[in-house]
Design a protein around this motif. Sequence first.
Motif, short mmCIF file in Angstrom:
data_model
loop_
_atom_site.label_atom_id
_atom_site.label_comp_id
_atom_site.label_asym_id
_atom_site.label_seq_id
_atom_site.Cartn_x
_atom_site.Cartn_y
_atom_site.Cartn_z
N LYS A 26 0.83 -1.21 0.00
CA LYS A 26 0.00 0.00 0.00
C LYS A 26 0.86 1.26 0.00
O LYS A 26 0.36 2.33 -0.30
CB LYS A 26 -0.92 0.00 1.22
N ASP B 24 -3.58 3.86 -4.59
CA ASP B 24 -3.94 3.72 -3.18
C ASP B 24 -3.13 4.63 -2.28
O ASP B 24 -3.56 4.98 -1.19
CB ASP B 24 -3.73 2.26 -2.72
N SER B 25 -1.92 5.00 -2.73
CA SER B 25 -1.05 5.77 -1.85
C SER B 25 -0.99 7.25 -2.18
O SER B 25 -0.53 8.04 -1.38
CB SER B 25 0.37 5.19 -1.91
#
Length: 287
Positions: free
Chosen positions: A104, A110-111
Amino acid sequence: MAARLCNKHFLEDLALMIDILQEISLLSNALQARSLTLKKAEQLIKRTIKAFEMLKENKGTYETKIDVRATSDAFKDIHFVENNKVINLPRQKLLETVIENMKKRVMSCDSLTSKNNELDDKIHDLINFLEPNSWNIEEVVVPWRAAEENLKEFDKVFHHEISINDFRDYVENVSQNSSNPAKAEVPQSVQKVKNIINAIAVSSAEAERGFSRMNIIYSDKRSRLTVENVANLMIINLTGLPFSSWEPTPSVKTWLRRNHSADDNRIKKKKDKDIDDNQVAIWKYLK
């Protein structure tokens, strides 16, 4: 508590945690480097993920030496037993969770901070776009039409236009130096975008260093430094050149022009001040 600490399963869990924390410590220290870039940070995180995947398949450095360490002088007269009432940590599940959380942190939708997943993926691709290591050199031809379509996206995201001719020069230079792309000449407009990408902050380490320096400068509660003075001292301290690089002549000339008076004759006649060994040592240290 004593029975639990003397349980060999506890010692095995302790060794596993040390192996995991050592890898995280290596990554944490590397991510605090001032020269760190997004590309390098992603490489470091992926390397750490690979290390955890290898740890998942095989025991780590400390785990493989449990029996030796249990009988070593480090534990003296402690007698370890295997108490099956207190079982080990779920090793595989623990490492899988660590790996998933590390993934992640890799540069992806997502980051990144944007709520637009398509934009995040686009930024991720653009950051890797100018890195020859991500190209398949054998399939690259000039003009590289598919890649040139991304040039407009660069302008939208990074607010800097890359000349098509400069980009083609860059691709040709990389192709000619395929054995060592780092030696390829980079045109100015391409290099500026690289600099913009490299200037993106990866972590808060630099900001934390700034706050630490500010606390040192303004540590005295009786200090009468203004906010402006503290800010100037922080800039000098964090980004200023070393003391040995300072050329005092211009400052001295300015001071003489502003303070020139009859006292200059007295100053010229003044004997040189004796310097003791301690002052010489301090001066050498500063240089």
